[in-house]
Design a protein around this motif. Structure first.
Motif, PDB file in Angstrom:
ATOM      1  N   CYS A 156       0.849  -1.180   0.000  1.00  0.00           N
ATOM      2  CA  CYS A 156       0.000   0.000   0.000  1.00  0.00           C
ATOM      3  C   CYS A 156       0.889   1.235   0.000  1.00  0.00           C
ATOM      4  CB  CYS A 156      -0.883   0.039   1.248  1.00  0.00           C
ATOM      5  SG  CYS A 156      -2.188  -1.195   1.281  1.00  0.00           S
ATOM      6  N   VAL A 157       0.397   2.303  -0.564  1.00  0.00           N
ATOM      7  CA  VAL A 157       1.072   3.604  -0.490  1.00  0.00           C
ATOM      8  C   VAL A 157       0.092   4.599   0.110  1.00  0.00           C
ATOM      9  CG1 VAL A 157       2.115   5.490  -1.776  1.00  0.00           C
ATOM     10  CG2 VAL A 157       2.628   3.133  -2.397  1.00  0.00           C
ATOM     11  N   GLY A 158       0.587   5.359   1.042  1.00  0.00           N
ATOM     12  CA  GLY A 158      -0.275   6.333   1.710  1.00  0.00           C
ATOM     13  C   GLY A 158       0.358   7.706   1.719  1.00  0.00           C
ATOM     14  N   TRP A 159      -0.492   8.703   1.891  1.00  0.00           N
ATOM     15  CA  TRP A 159      -0.060  10.076   2.094  1.00  0.00           C
ATOM     16  C   TRP A 159      -0.398  10.482   3.527  1.00  0.00           C
ATOM     17  CZ3 TRP A 159       2.908  12.980  -0.992  1.00  0.00           C
ATOM     18  CH2 TRP A 159       3.025  12.624  -2.330  1.00  0.00           C
ATOM     19  N   PHE A 160       0.589  11.083   4.172  1.00  0.00           N
ATOM     20  CA  PHE A 160       0.440  11.576   5.531  1.00  0.00           C
ATOM     21  C   PHE A 160       0.851  13.040   5.552  1.00  0.00           C
ATOM     22  CE2 PHE A 160      -0.117   7.643   8.068  1.00  0.00           C
ATOM     23  CZ  PHE A 160       0.051   6.718   7.051  1.00  0.00           C
ATOM     24  N   ALA A 173      -4.606   9.747   3.091  1.00  0.00           N
ATOM     25  CA  ALA A 173      -5.210   8.847   2.110  1.00  0.00           C
ATOM     26  C   ALA A 173      -4.275   7.684   1.869  1.00  0.00           C
ATOM     27  CB  ALA A 173      -5.479   9.572   0.792  1.00  0.00           C
ATOM     28  N   SER A 174      -4.832   6.558   1.454  1.00  0.00           N
ATOM     29  CA  SER A 174      -4.011   5.402   1.103  1.00  0.00           C
ATOM     30  C   SER A 174      -4.650   4.673  -0.061  1.00  0.00           C
ATOM     31  CB  SER A 174      -3.851   4.462   2.295  1.00  0.00           C
ATOM     32  OG  SER A 174      -5.107   3.903   2.669  1.00  0.00           O
ATOM     33  N   ILE A 175      -3.815   3.885  -0.760  1.00  0.00           N
ATOM     34  CA  ILE A 175      -4.293   3.123  -1.897  1.00  0.00           C
ATOM     35  C   ILE A 175      -3.541   1.796  -1.952  1.00  0.00           C
ATOM     36  CG2 ILE A 175      -2.640   4.196  -3.503  1.00  0.00           C
ATOM     37  CD1 ILE A 175      -4.900   4.070  -5.638  1.00  0.00           C
ATOM     38  N   LYS A 180     -12.087  13.983   2.732  1.00  0.00           N
ATOM     39  CA  LYS A 180     -13.035  13.296   1.847  1.00  0.00           C
ATOM     40  C   LYS A 180     -13.788  14.299   0.990  1.00  0.00           C
ATOM     41  CE  LYS A 180     -13.992   9.038   4.390  1.00  0.00           C
ATOM     42  NZ  LYS A 180     -14.964   8.310   5.239  1.00  0.00           N
ATOM     43  N   GLY A 181     -13.874  13.992  -0.293  1.00  0.00           N
ATOM     44  CA  GLY A 181     -14.564  14.875  -1.222  1.00  0.00           C
ATOM     45  C   GLY A 181     -13.683  15.979  -1.777  1.00  0.00           C
ATOM     46  N   ARG A 182     -12.504  16.192  -1.207  1.00  0.00           N
ATOM     47  CA  ARG A 182     -11.588  17.235  -1.694  1.00  0.00           C
ATOM     48  C   ARG A 182     -10.297  16.648  -2.260  1.00  0.00           C
ATOM     49  NH1 ARG A 182      -9.348  20.800   1.649  1.00  0.00           N
ATOM     50  NH2 ARG A 182      -9.354  19.416   3.461  1.00  0.00           N
ATOM     51  N   PHE A 183      -9.808  15.568  -1.671  1.00  0.00           N
ATOM     52  CA  PHE A 183      -8.552  14.952  -2.096  1.00  0.00           C
ATOM     53  C   PHE A 183      -8.847  13.639  -2.809  1.00  0.00           C
ATOM     54  CE2 PHE A 183      -5.472  16.805   1.338  1.00  0.00           C
ATOM     55  CZ  PHE A 183      -5.934  18.076   1.053  1.00  0.00           C
ATOM     56  N   THR A 184      -8.017  13.318  -3.805  1.00  0.00           N
ATOM     57  CA  THR A 184      -8.149  12.061  -4.538  1.00  0.00           C
ATOM     58  C   THR A 184      -6.780  11.428  -4.676  1.00  0.00           C
ATOM     59  OG1 THR A 184     -10.000  12.974  -5.820  1.00  0.00           O
ATOM     60  CG2 THR A 184      -8.959  10.951  -6.643  1.00  0.00           C
ATOM     61  N   ILE A 185      -6.658  10.190  -4.224  1.00  0.00           N
ATOM     62  CA  ILE A 185      -5.414   9.433  -4.387  1.00  0.00           C
ATOM     63  C   ILE A 185      -5.573   8.506  -5.581  1.00  0.00           C
ATOM     64  CG2 ILE A 185      -6.095   7.596  -2.780  1.00  0.00           C
ATOM     65  CD1 ILE A 185      -3.132   7.502  -1.866  1.00  0.00           C
ATOM     66  N   SER A 186      -4.519   8.405  -6.374  1.00  0.00           N
ATOM     67  CA  SER A 186      -4.568   7.541  -7.555  1.00  0.00           C
ATOM     68  C   SER A 186      -3.175   6.999  -7.834  1.00  0.00           C
ATOM     69  CB  SER A 186      -5.101   8.305  -8.765  1.00  0.00           C
ATOM     70  OG  SER A 186      -4.227   9.371  -9.095  1.00  0.00           O
ATOM     71  N   LYS A 187      -3.092   6.030  -8.736  1.00  0.00           N
ATOM     72  CA  LYS A 187      -1.795   5.429  -9.043  1.00  0.00           C
ATOM     73  C   LYS A 187      -1.617   5.261 -10.529  1.00  0.00           C
ATOM     74  CE  LYS A 187      -3.613   0.743  -8.372  1.00  0.00           C
ATOM     75  NZ  LYS A 187      -3.337   0.158  -9.693  1.00  0.00           N
ATOM     76  N   LEU A 202      -1.907  -1.013  -4.064  1.00  0.00           N
ATOM     77  CA  LEU A 202      -1.349  -0.970  -5.405  1.00  0.00           C
ATOM     78  C   LEU A 202      -1.963  -2.023  -6.316  1.00  0.00           C
ATOM     79  CD1 LEU A 202       2.427  -0.311  -4.697  1.00  0.00           C
ATOM     80  CD2 LEU A 202       0.618   1.325  -5.268  1.00  0.00           C
ATOM     81  N   ASN A 203      -2.332  -3.153  -5.764  1.00  0.00           N
ATOM     82  CA  ASN A 203      -2.860  -4.217  -6.610  1.00  0.00           C
ATOM     83  C   ASN A 203      -4.334  -4.014  -6.943  1.00  0.00           C
ATOM     84  OD1 ASN A 203      -2.688  -6.590  -8.090  1.00  0.00           O
ATOM     85  ND2 ASN A 203      -3.323  -7.839  -6.367  1.00  0.00           N
ATOM     86  N   HIS A 204      -5.116  -3.660  -5.922  1.00  0.00           N
ATOM     87  CA  HIS A 204      -6.557  -3.587  -6.123  1.00  0.00           C
ATOM     88  C   HIS A 204      -7.076  -2.155  -6.280  1.00  0.00           C
ATOM     89  CE1 HIS A 204      -7.385  -7.875  -5.381  1.00  0.00           C
ATOM     90  NE2 HIS A 204      -6.314  -7.801  -4.612  1.00  0.00           N
ATOM     91  N   GLY A 205      -6.240  -1.190  -5.979  1.00  0.00           N
ATOM     92  CA  GLY A 205      -6.679   0.192  -6.136  1.00  0.00           C
ATOM     93  C   GLY A 205      -7.692   0.657  -5.108  1.00  0.00           C
ATOM     94  N   ARG A 206      -7.832  -0.088  -4.006  1.00  0.00           N
ATOM     95  CA  ARG A 206      -8.775   0.315  -2.961  1.00  0.00           C
ATOM     96  C   ARG A 206      -8.230   1.548  -2.255  1.00  0.00           C
ATOM     97  NH1 ARG A 206     -13.476  -3.024  -3.274  1.00  0.00           N
ATOM     98  NH2 ARG A 206     -12.748  -5.092  -3.938  1.00  0.00           N
ATOM     99  N   THR A 207      -9.089   2.514  -2.039  1.00  0.00           N
ATOM    100  CA  THR A 207      -8.662   3.779  -1.432  1.00  0.00           C
ATOM    101  C   THR A 207      -9.316   4.009  -0.077  1.00  0.00           C
ATOM    102  OG1 THR A 207     -10.400   5.001  -2.586  1.00  0.00           O
ATOM    103  CG2 THR A 207      -8.260   4.836  -3.673  1.00  0.00           C
TER     104      THR A 207
END
Length: 126
Positions: A33-37, A49-51, A65-72, A53-58
């Protein structure tokens, strides 16, 4: 060993947007997983936020919530944090981190032993 390098921080006005990037190299696993702190002066580090890498679950902290979006972008080994409608309280040093995961990433409180990047500063003025 995994190395993480953040970029994209800067100084913006409230309501504006920024996109942070975290480039991973080394032995990062598809199931990590990769996260932002972030950590503001005099405050404790908090998960944003975290995601997975394999499944893209955030997962997001309620404050973003509603303002930030994590993606890969797997091909570029890069995880992004798009931050919209920024507020002065979003001002902090932002770090990305990697941690073993699976379909879902663990709670942010588990990440104390994660691998961390150097950080990138985000400053939002009113």
């Amino acid at each position: 060993q995994v190395q993480l390098v953040e970029s994209g921080g800067g100084s913006v006005q409230a309501g504006e947007s920024l996109t942070l990037s975290c480039v991973a190299s080394g032995n990062i696993d598809d199931y990590d997983c990769v996260g932002w702190f972030r950590q503001a002066p005099t405050k404790e580090r908090e998960g944003v936020a975290s995601i997975s890498l394999n499944h893209g679950r955030t997962k997001y902290d309620d404050s973003v919530k509603g303002r930030f979006t994590i993606s890969k972008d797997t091909a570029k080994n890069t995880v992004y944090l798009k931050m919209d409608s920024l507020k002065p309280e979003d001002t902090a040093m932002y770090y990305c981190a990697s941690y073993p995961g699976g379909v879902y990433c663990p709670p942010f409180s588990y990440w104390t032993t994660a691998t961390w990047g150097q950080g990138t500063q985000v400053t939002v003025s009113s």
